[in-house]
Each structure stands twice: as C-alpha cells, then as structure tokens.
Design a protein around this motif. Structure first.
Motif, PDB file in Angstrom:
ATOM      1  N   THR A  56     -14.130  94.003  11.128  1.00  0.00           N
ATOM      2  CA  THR A  56     -12.692  93.716  11.024  1.00  0.00           C
ATOM      3  C   THR A  56     -12.223  92.843  12.183  1.00  0.00           C
ATOM      4  O   THR A  56     -11.527  91.841  11.977  1.00  0.00           O
ATOM      5  N   MET A  57     -12.589  93.218  13.405  1.00  0.00           N
ATOM      6  CA  MET A  57     -12.151  92.447  14.565  1.00  0.00           C
ATOM      7  C   MET A  57     -12.772  91.058  14.580  1.00  0.00           C
ATOM      8  O   MET A  57     -12.132  90.080  14.985  1.00  0.00           O
ATOM      9  N   SER A  58     -14.015  90.943  14.119  1.00  0.00           N
ATOM     10  CA  SER A  58     -14.648  89.629  14.040  1.00  0.00           C
ATOM     11  C   SER A  58     -13.907  88.725  13.063  1.00  0.00           C
ATOM     12  O   SER A  58     -13.677  87.542  13.346  1.00  0.00           O
ATOM     13  N   THR A  59     -13.515  89.275  11.919  1.00  0.00           N
ATOM     14  CA  THR A  59     -12.771  88.500  10.924  1.00  0.00           C
ATOM     15  C   THR A  59     -11.417  88.067  11.468  1.00  0.00           C
ATOM     16  O   THR A  59     -11.009  86.905  11.310  1.00  0.00           O
ATOM     17  N   LEU A  60     -10.723  88.995  12.114  1.00  0.00           N
ATOM     18  CA  LEU A  60      -9.419  88.656  12.682  1.00  0.00           C
ATOM     19  C   LEU A  60      -9.559  87.641  13.822  1.00  0.00           C
ATOM     20  O   LEU A  60      -8.714  86.757  13.987  1.00  0.00           O
ATOM     21  N   GLY A  61     -10.633  87.776  14.603  1.00  0.00           N
ATOM     22  CA  GLY A  61     -10.872  86.810  15.678  1.00  0.00           C
ATOM     23  C   GLY A  61     -11.116  85.419  15.137  1.00  0.00           C
ATOM     24  O   GLY A  61     -10.605  84.423  15.682  1.00  0.00           O
ATOM     25  N   GLY A 240      -5.868  77.925  -1.967  1.00  0.00           N
ATOM     26  CA  GLY A 240      -5.757  79.192  -2.686  1.00  0.00           C
ATOM     27  C   GLY A 240      -7.064  79.589  -3.354  1.00  0.00           C
ATOM     28  O   GLY A 240      -7.445  80.770  -3.362  1.00  0.00           O
ATOM     29  N   ILE A 241      -7.759  78.611  -3.925  1.00  0.00           N
ATOM     30  CA  ILE A 241      -9.061  78.884  -4.550  1.00  0.00           C
ATOM     31  C   ILE A 241     -10.037  79.434  -3.513  1.00  0.00           C
ATOM     32  O   ILE A 241     -10.757  80.415  -3.764  1.00  0.00           O
ATOM     33  N   LEU A 242     -10.072  78.815  -2.340  1.00  0.00           N
ATOM     34  CA  LEU A 242     -10.964  79.283  -1.280  1.00  0.00           C
ATOM     35  C   LEU A 242     -10.625  80.717  -0.872  1.00  0.00           C
ATOM     36  O   LEU A 242     -11.510  81.566  -0.720  1.00  0.00           O
ATOM     37  N   GLY A 243      -9.338  80.995  -0.693  1.00  0.00           N
ATOM     38  CA  GLY A 243      -8.919  82.330  -0.278  1.00  0.00           C
ATOM     39  C   GLY A 243      -9.215  83.394  -1.324  1.00  0.00           C
ATOM     40  O   GLY A 243      -9.775  84.456  -1.015  1.00  0.00           O
ATOM     41  N   LEU A 244      -8.861  83.125  -2.579  1.00  0.00           N
ATOM     42  CA  LEU A 244      -9.056  84.118  -3.638  1.00  0.00           C
ATOM     43  C   LEU A 244     -10.539  84.344  -3.932  1.00  0.00           C
ATOM     44  O   LEU A 244     -10.959  85.471  -4.192  1.00  0.00           O
ATOM     45  N   SER A 245     -11.336  83.276  -3.875  1.00  0.00           N
ATOM     46  CA  SER A 245     -12.771  83.427  -4.105  1.00  0.00           C
ATOM     47  C   SER A 245     -13.408  84.278  -3.002  1.00  0.00           C
ATOM     48  O   SER A 245     -14.272  85.127  -3.271  1.00  0.00           O
ATOM     49  N   HIS A 246     -12.979  84.035  -1.774  1.00  0.00           N
ATOM     50  CA  HIS A 246     -13.509  84.823  -0.653  1.00  0.00           C
ATOM     51  C   HIS A 246     -13.079  86.280  -0.770  1.00  0.00           C
ATOM     52  O   HIS A 246     -13.882  87.196  -0.522  1.00  0.00           O
ATOM     53  N   ALA A 251     -14.241  91.933  -1.432  1.00  0.00           N
ATOM     54  CA  ALA A 251     -13.782  93.199  -2.005  1.00  0.00           C
ATOM     55  C   ALA A 251     -14.919  93.957  -2.675  1.00  0.00           C
ATOM     56  O   ALA A 251     -15.110  95.161  -2.454  1.00  0.00           O
ATOM     57  N   VAL A 252     -15.695  93.269  -3.502  1.00  0.00           N
ATOM     58  CA  VAL A 252     -16.782  93.935  -4.221  1.00  0.00           C
ATOM     59  C   VAL A 252     -17.960  94.212  -3.291  1.00  0.00           C
ATOM     60  O   VAL A 252     -18.535  95.306  -3.292  1.00  0.00           O
ATOM     61  N   GLY A 371     -10.102  87.443   3.100  1.00  0.00           N
ATOM     62  CA  GLY A 371     -11.256  88.326   3.163  1.00  0.00           C
ATOM     63  C   GLY A 371     -10.915  89.675   3.784  1.00  0.00           C
ATOM     64  O   GLY A 371     -11.342  90.723   3.296  1.00  0.00           O
ATOM     65  N   ALA A 372     -10.115  89.625   4.862  1.00  0.00           N
ATOM     66  CA  ALA A 372      -9.706  90.872   5.510  1.00  0.00           C
ATOM     67  C   ALA A 372      -8.851  91.725   4.578  1.00  0.00           C
ATOM     68  O   ALA A 372      -9.039  92.945   4.470  1.00  0.00           O
ATOM     69  N   LEU A 373      -7.909  91.090   3.862  1.00  0.00           N
ATOM     70  CA  LEU A 373      -7.063  91.822   2.919  1.00  0.00           C
ATOM     71  C   LEU A 373      -7.880  92.357   1.750  1.00  0.00           C
ATOM     72  O   LEU A 373      -7.667  93.488   1.289  1.00  0.00           O
ATOM     73  N   GLY A 374      -8.822  91.536   1.266  1.00  0.00           N
ATOM     74  CA  GLY A 374      -9.668  91.983   0.167  1.00  0.00           C
ATOM     75  C   GLY A 374     -10.494  93.189   0.549  1.00  0.00           C
ATOM     76  O   GLY A 374     -10.602  94.153  -0.214  1.00  0.00           O
ATOM     77  N   GLY A 375     -11.052  93.163   1.755  1.00  0.00           N
ATOM     78  CA  GLY A 375     -11.836  94.297   2.222  1.00  0.00           C
ATOM     79  C   GLY A 375     -10.989  95.539   2.432  1.00  0.00           C
ATOM     80  O   GLY A 375     -11.400  96.654   2.105  1.00  0.00           O
ATOM     81  N   ALA A 376      -9.768  95.343   2.975  1.00  0.00           N
ATOM     82  CA  ALA A 376      -8.879  96.484   3.221  1.00  0.00           C
ATOM     83  C   ALA A 376      -8.397  97.113   1.920  1.00  0.00           C
ATOM     84  O   ALA A 376      -8.280  98.334   1.810  1.00  0.00           O
ATOM     85  N   ALA A 377      -8.121  96.277   0.908  1.00  0.00           N
ATOM     86  CA  ALA A 377      -7.615  96.791  -0.373  1.00  0.00           C
ATOM     87  C   ALA A 377      -8.727  97.399  -1.215  1.00  0.00           C
ATOM     88  O   ALA A 377      -8.457  98.224  -2.105  1.00  0.00           O
ATOM     89  N   ALA A 378      -9.965  96.999  -0.950  1.00  0.00           N
ATOM     90  CA  ALA A 378     -11.074  97.472  -1.783  1.00  0.00           C
ATOM     91  C   ALA A 378     -11.310  98.967  -1.637  1.00  0.00           C
ATOM     92  O   ALA A 378     -11.673  99.640  -2.602  1.00  0.00           O
TER      93      ALA A 378
END
Length: 418
Positions: A56-61, A240-246, A251-252, A371-378
């Motif tokens: 998480t911290m690496s992604t935010l960094g 948006g495509i880059l963000g949603l694809s990531h 998430a999965v 990616g951070a939001l996808g991981g948090a929501a997953a």
C-alpha cells in the motif's frame, strides 16, 4: 534517408538500451525488497494485520512522486527525472533497513513509500521510450521497456536466500539482506540513467518539435477549436482506460491468494499462480506492442478487455479449482498487458510538445490511485459477494472501458482525422 533520421535512429537505439538496463536493475531492486516487505512489516509492527502496508505504501509513494517527476522531465529532461526517482528508491531501501534495525514501524512505512518511487520510474521509463521513437514503432518500443521489467520482477523475489546470507555476514537485522541487493541495484540504475542517457531523448524531441511548431504557427497553449476539444477528450478517455484496466487487474489479483488459501491451496500453489499471472502481464507485451502498431491502438485495447472478460468468466465459474483460477489469472495478466501497452502508446500518439511529461505523469498518478482503490475495494467485495461476485464487480469496469472506446473514443478519433 537523411543524416538527421540516421541520428534519431541511433539515438533511439541507444535510449532503448539504457532504458532496458535501467528497468532490469530497478526491477531487481524492487523485486528483492517488496517480495519480503509484507513479512518485514508484520515482524516490525508485531501484527499480521499490517502485512499489506508494504504494498500500500509503495503504491501511494509511486503516486506521490508521479507529478513531480513529470515536472522535472519537462524542465530538465528524462535523465534527471529518472536518476532522481531511482535515487529516492535507493534512499528508501536504506531507510527501511535502518527502521528495521531500530524497530520503528512508522519509519519503516516511510521507507516503503520511498521505495515506491522506483515503481514510478518504471512507469515513466515506458514513455521515455516514445520520445524520439518512429511513430510506426512506438507501441513496439514502449512494450520492450515494459517487458524488460519482467527480469528483475522474477529474479528479485528469489534473492531472499542470498540476501539472508549477506545479512548474517554484515550483522544486519533479519529479513533485511535483500535490501543490500536493492541498494546495489538501484545505485547501478542511478549511474546508468545519469551517465548513459545522453543525449536526453525528451530534450532532443523538444528541440525537434519547436522549429516545426513555429513553422506552422503552433504553440503549447491549448486552443478551444473542435480538434483540440476532441484531442482532450481522447486523452481523458485514454487515461481512464489505463486507470480502470489497472484497477481491474489489481482487484482480482490481490484477492486471489486469499481465496486460494481459504480453499486449501498450498502457499507453493499460490506462488505458482501469481508467477504465471506476472508472466502473462509482461512476457507477451512486445507482441501486443507490435499488434497495436500494425492494427491500431483501439483494436488491441478492446482485445485486452476481451481477455479480461474471459479471465473473469473463468475465475467466476472455476473458483473451486486452482487450475482454472490459474488459467484465469494468466488471462487477467494478458488483458492488462494488451490494454496498458496499447493505451500507453495511444497516449504517446495524442500528446506532443512540452505538455507530454505532465500528461504522462497524470496517467501514472491515475493508474496508481486506481490500483490502490481497486485493491482496497476488493477486500470488502470478496467478503460480501464472494470470489464470483468480485469477478462480476470487476466486469463492470471492463464494460465501462468497452463502452467508452466504442461509443466515444473511436467515433471521436474518426472525426478528428476526417
């Protein structure tokens, strides 16, 4: 062929060699540290609940430094930006070792965040491959840099054993030996970027673009005519495509180990699944880059979304089988690769002039945050809906991308080139 063309070809070849070397070294450093980061976080914090804080911290960094590195590129070029970003990651490895030695968890989190700068450099390196690239081969060149990160990502996690030998020899805290490898690799990467990335590809691209723009009366201010509006819309959709694809991939992927362990899969089996997923993400990226050059960016983006859809169907209906989940994760990696490589190349097509590094940095910021939001929501999605429900939720993101491309982006692109 003119001498200028020959010079640009030679410069691009040199730039590609430097970027590939930097990506291998940087990936080696990141892979050697973040693979053990979750274990170190749990050890220093005293609780397994904090094990995910490393990622998480690496992604935010990475998200935090994306825009500053883009601004540095705009002012001083790729060489300064990539070297400084890698230097921050190097210092992050040192801070992490020190935090483990004095057993201070907040300082450890700072170290992980600084290590995230290495991931940001990796993302911006793919755009550096497009600065003086032939537009006909932009997707191919970008994808080769993406692919080169595979080497460090695969080799790095396997350095834990040698790292512990180093830690014992140097009397370092347990679990920190891999960070010595990271420090050495990142230091080498800094030297590669600082001394070998000459002449700077971004500065060269601007020196070429400036006279051409002046000749036709173009400047870097965005005008309000119809073509500029269409271009802006396409840039927003592409980011948006880059963000949603990531987000779909993260998430999965992030919840798959939890799902597999819950169903009795061994840790070795989980590791094999994730290794094959990573191979899917990177191994065929040059193929998708070549396809996007030959058949068009939007077609390969849609191909990536189709691969995502196949993946989600497989994991939803084959959730009880490790084999089917592994197959689904491979398709998930392939979908990410096709979508990300094609959309990144498309962004390189759309954005020119001095705005290029800032727009590219914004796309990296969006990717990391998504990616951070996808991981948090997953996590909540898995708990409430189960693994098939998580796959169905990710399918909504895929549908949004397909609609955006087919209903908005493709017609807008045709109108722009008409």
């Amino acid at each position: 062929m003119t001498s200028t063309t020959l010079d640009l070809v030679a410069l691009q070849q040199r730039t590609m060699r430097v970027l590939v070397a930097g990506q291998i070294l940087g990936g080696l450093g990141i892979g050697a540290t973040l693979s053990i980061g979750s274990v170190l976080a749990a050890e220093v914090s005293g609780s397994e609940a904090w094990a995910g804080s490393a990622a998480t911290m690496s992604t935010l960094g990475a998200a935090a430094v994306a825009i500053p590195l883009g601004r540095l590129t705009r002012r001083y070029g790729r060489r300064v930006s990539l070297a400084l970003g890698t230097s921050i990651a190097l210092l992050g490895a040192i801070v992490t070792v020190f935090a483990a030695a004095i057993d201070v968890f907040p300082l450890l989190l700072v170290g992980f965040a600084m290590l995230g700068s290495g991931a940001a450099v990796g993302l911006q390196s793919r755009f550096a491959a497009t600065d003086v690239a032939d537009p006909r081969h932009r997707g191919r060149d970008l994808s080769i840099v993406v692919w080169s990160a595979t080497i460090g990502s695969v080799v790095g996690p396997n350095l834990f054993g040698p790292g512990e030998v180093i830690a014992t020899w140097l009397r370092m805290p347990p679990l920190t030996g891999s960070f010595v490898v990271a420090i050495a690799a990142q230091l080498a990467a800094v030297c590669v970027y600082a001394f070998a990335l000459r002449p700077d590809p971004y500065l060269v691209s601007q020196s070429i673009a400036a006279p051409a723009e002046a000749a036709v009366g173009v400047n870097n201010t965005v005008s309000e005519d119809a073509d500029a509006q269409r271009n802006r819309s396409l840039v927003i959709i592409t980011i948006g495509i880059l963000g949603l694809s990531h987000a779909t991939m993260i998430a999965v992927m992030s919840m798959t180990p939890v799902h597999l362990v819950h169903h009795g899969t061994s840790l070795a089996g989980v590791g094999l699944t994730l290794s094959l997923h990573i191979a899917g993400m990177f191994a065929l990226s040059p193929v998708f880059g070549w396809l996007s050059d030959r058949y068009g960016r939007y077609r390969i983006i849609l191909t990536g979304q189709a691969l995502f859809a196949v993946s989600l169907v497989i994991v939803a209906f084959g959730e009880q089988s490790m084999t089917w989940v592994t197959v689904g994760l491979i398709f998930l990696g392939l979908g990410w690769s096709a979508s990300t490589v094609s959309a990144s190349a498309l962004l390189g097509d759309l954005v020119t002039g001095s705005a290029r590094p800032i727009i590219q940095a914004r796309s990296d910021l969006v990717m990391n945050l998504a990616g951070a939001l996808g991981g948090a929501a997953a996590g909540p999605a898995l708990a409430l809906l189960g693994y098939p429900g998580l796959a169905a939720s990710a399918g909504v993101l895929v549908a949004i991308v397909v609609i955006a491309v087919t209903v908005v982006a493709v017609p807008t692109s045709r109108a722009r080139t008409a």
